[in-house]
Scaffold this active site. Structure first.
Site, PDB file in Angstrom:
ATOM      1  N   TYR A 121      47.236 -67.445  28.922  1.00 57.74           N
ATOM      2  CA  TYR A 121      46.843 -68.603  28.124  1.00 57.74           C
ATOM      3  C   TYR A 121      45.730 -68.191  27.172  1.00 57.74           C
ATOM      4  CZ  TYR A 121      45.684 -73.252  26.569  1.00 57.74           C
ATOM      5  OH  TYR A 121      45.479 -74.352  25.773  1.00 57.74           O
ATOM      6  N   GLN A 182      49.905 -78.603  29.868  1.00 54.98           N
ATOM      7  CA  GLN A 182      51.362 -78.528  29.815  1.00 54.98           C
ATOM      8  C   GLN A 182      51.850 -77.095  29.600  1.00 54.98           C
ATOM      9  OE1 GLN A 182      49.424 -80.323  27.827  1.00 54.98           O
ATOM     10  NE2 GLN A 182      49.933 -80.058  25.656  1.00 54.98           N
ATOM     11  N   ASN A 205      39.349 -74.526  28.872  1.00 58.13           N
ATOM     12  CA  ASN A 205      38.380 -75.578  29.160  1.00 58.13           C
ATOM     13  C   ASN A 205      38.492 -76.007  30.622  1.00 58.13           C
ATOM     14  OD1 ASN A 205      40.663 -77.205  29.334  1.00 58.13           O
ATOM     15  ND2 ASN A 205      40.378 -78.109  27.314  1.00 58.13           N
ATOM     16  N   THR A 228      32.506 -71.873  29.197  1.00 61.55           N
ATOM     17  CA  THR A 228      31.667 -70.676  29.222  1.00 61.55           C
ATOM     18  C   THR A 228      30.228 -70.993  29.595  1.00 61.55           C
ATOM     19  OG1 THR A 228      31.173 -68.645  28.016  1.00 61.55           O
ATOM     20  CG2 THR A 228      30.923 -70.702  26.812  1.00 61.55           C
ATOM     21  N   GLN A 250      26.475 -69.299  22.700  1.00 61.03           N
ATOM     22  CA  GLN A 250      27.473 -69.629  23.727  1.00 61.03           C
ATOM     23  C   GLN A 250      27.651 -71.127  23.871  1.00 61.03           C
ATOM     24  OE1 GLN A 250      28.823 -66.428  23.706  1.00 61.03           O
ATOM     25  NE2 GLN A 250      29.583 -67.303  25.607  1.00 61.03           N
ATOM     26  N   HIS A 253      30.588 -73.069  22.255  1.00 63.60           N
ATOM     27  CA  HIS A 253      31.959 -73.057  22.778  1.00 63.60           C
ATOM     28  C   HIS A 253      32.457 -74.470  23.061  1.00 63.60           C
ATOM     29  CE1 HIS A 253      33.646 -69.017  23.491  1.00 63.60           C
ATOM     30  NE2 HIS A 253      32.394 -68.612  23.485  1.00 63.60           N
ATOM     31  N   GLU A 318      28.234 -66.818  34.353  1.00 63.51           N
ATOM     32  CA  GLU A 318      29.300 -65.995  33.792  1.00 63.51           C
ATOM     33  C   GLU A 318      28.731 -64.821  32.989  1.00 63.51           C
ATOM     34  OE1 GLU A 318      33.060 -66.583  30.693  1.00 63.51           O
ATOM     35  OE2 GLU A 318      31.422 -68.020  30.730  1.00 63.51           O
ATOM     36  N   HIS A 319      27.850 -65.108  32.046  1.00 65.61           N
ATOM     37  CA  HIS A 319      27.192 -64.076  31.243  1.00 65.61           C
ATOM     38  C   HIS A 319      25.700 -64.079  31.554  1.00 65.61           C
ATOM     39  CE1 HIS A 319      30.534 -65.666  28.644  1.00 65.61           C
ATOM     40  NE2 HIS A 319      30.823 -64.377  28.571  1.00 65.61           N
ATOM     41  N   ASP A 352      32.351 -60.828  24.135  1.00 69.14           N
ATOM     42  CA  ASP A 352      33.374 -61.839  23.867  1.00 69.14           C
ATOM     43  C   ASP A 352      34.448 -61.339  22.914  1.00 69.14           C
ATOM     44  OD1 ASP A 352      32.479 -63.815  25.523  1.00 69.14           O
ATOM     45  OD2 ASP A 352      31.680 -65.108  23.959  1.00 69.14           O
ATOM     46  N   HIS A 411      56.077 -58.384  70.722  1.00 67.65           N
ATOM     47  CA  HIS A 411      55.409 -57.250  70.091  1.00 67.65           C
ATOM     48  C   HIS A 411      55.376 -56.052  71.052  1.00 67.65           C
ATOM     49  CE1 HIS A 411      54.118 -60.248  67.208  1.00 67.65           C
ATOM     50  NE2 HIS A 411      53.395 -59.365  66.522  1.00 67.65           N
TER      51      HIS A 411
END
Length: 429
Positions: A121, A182, A205, A228, A250, A253, A318-319, A352, A411
């Protein structure tokens, strides 16, 4: 002790927003699974006002998109993809197949086998997220994935030529101009016109992240990469202009993108507050960045570097960008982050867009238990064993007793059969 200079929305407010997202995603997934292409088309019309004869782009449409771009754009895309491909290739070389004789006659091994099919995606919406095509498709191709499906939404009702070009140049086998939950649902569940994939990857998102979370188990996912996040760790050697620039860079975003400053300097904290307001007066994306800073921006004052590490690991961003005299201190001590940017010469934008490390990274504290996207995410590490008759008799003896200890008589029978059969063979020899 850490002191909050600026805070954002409460956890309760964020929780309520999450509940609404969960309900919306559940409904879309349910309808796509039940109705297939019809539901995909209905949601594409509702959310993107987009309903072409076919969501899949033809070779001619892809060629026209690429031909419409200036040569410099194609050259820049190629440069970025080569950096990502090169780093991914080096990462892949660290993953070696293994075969070892652990006891005489007992050979154990593992192999790294690529996932067969992946759905990538590539977000769109306000921005054409060209770089996300590199990060997912190039990396999957380097891992050896056989079939790569890529989806991206239309950009203001038009084909995003640069993104489509990047998808094609990266090596996507199928390209669909389709966005939102979708698109993720179609790739994972399959429709009348799209065969399902084995794994989903790519950022997005909060709705895309939630869709991946709900689909996990039906398909594999790379990680939960939602809105982000950026965390800047700075001391009094940093300047407010750079700190503010990197936080807002950032925050633009989306309106739910957290931007956090941890600093040992009260003066820098105050200067950064003022500098952010100043930059918002002229930043072209101030409508989004300003909302993100207002609701999700934080400034935390700490006493020393040790406390900064504790707060950074608690946040698990994240960063994480380090603007201090000694960035190596944090490289050696930080444990919870998606990607680390050490010193003023680098920044999150490099990661990025172009430098080679992957920008699909864990958000919402997932850095506590997961790293970012890399070739290893597309590989299944599977094991095998080969055993000689002598070793089978030996292992079977131990196995029989251990199975009996647990009450697994079926077993135990497997072990006993090998002891009887191969123990006799060993005795004959």
């Amino acid at each position: 002790m850490a002191k909050i200079i600026k805070s954002g929305l409460s956890q309760q407010a964020r929780f309520q927003a999450d509940l609404e997202i969960q309900r919306t995603v559940e409904q879309i997934l349910r309808e796509v699974e039940a109705q297939g292409d019809a539901a995909v088309r209905a949601y594409s019309e509702q959310f993107d006002h987009w309903s072409p004869p076919s969501f899949q782009l033809s070779a001619e449409e892809i060629e026209r998109a690429m031909a419409s771009l200036p040569p410099q754009v194609l050259e820049d895309i190629a440069f970025a993809q080569e950096q990502i491909r090169n780093f991914a290739r080096h990462q892949r070389q660290t993953l070696q197949d293994l075969e070892v004789e652990t006891l005489p006659g007992v050979v154990l091994g593992h192999k790294h086998i690529p996932v067969d099919s992946v759905g990538c995606y590539v977000p769109g919406g306000r921005y054409a997220m060209v770089a996300s095509a590199h990060m997912s498709i190039v990396t999957a191709r380097e891992a050896g994935v056989r079939r790569i499906v890529a989806c991206t939404p239309p950009l203001k009702g038009q084909l995003p030529a640069a993104t489509v070009a990047a998808m094609a140049m990266a090596g996507a086998d199928e390209i669909y101009l389709l966005g939102g939950v979708q698109a993720v649902a179609a790739m994972a569940l399959g429709t009348q016109s799209m065969a399902p994939v084995d794994m989903l990857c790519g950022p997005g998102n909060a709705y895309i992240a939630e869709a991946k979370r709900q689909l996990f188990g039906r398909v594999g996912i790379d990680l939960l990469a939602g809105p982000t996040e950026v965390l800047v760790i700075a001391d009094d050697s940093a300047d407010a202009e750079m700190v503010a620039t990197d936080l807002l860079g950032q925050a633009e975003h989306g309106p739910t993108s957290p931007a956090v400053l941890i600093t040992t300097s009260k003066a820098l904290a105050q200067e950064t507050l003022q500098e952010i307001e100043r930059q918002l007066q002229t930043l072209p994306t101030a409508d989004v960045a300003g909302a993100a800073w207002r609701d999700y921006g934080e400034i935390i004052l700490v006493e020393n570097e040790e406390e900064a590490v504790l707060e950074a690991d608690r946040i698990a961003s994240e960063h994480v960008e380090v603007l201090t005299r000694n960035p190596e201190y944090f490289l050696q001590r930080l444990r919870n982050y998606g990607a680390l940017f050490l010193g003023p010469q680098t920044n999150v934008a490099y990661g990025d867009k172009v430098i080679g490390t992957n920008h699909t990274l864990p958000t919402r504290k997932a850095a506590r238990y997961s790293g970012g996207l890399w070739v290893g995410k597309f590989l299944k590490t599977v094991t095998y064993q080969k055993v000689s008759p002598e070793a089978s008799a030996l292992i079977g003896t131990y196995g029989s007793r251990l199975c009996a200890l647990e009450g697994f008589w079926g077993h135990k029978a497997q072990c006993d059969l090998r002891v009887r059969r191969y123990g006799k063979e060993v005795a004959i020899h």
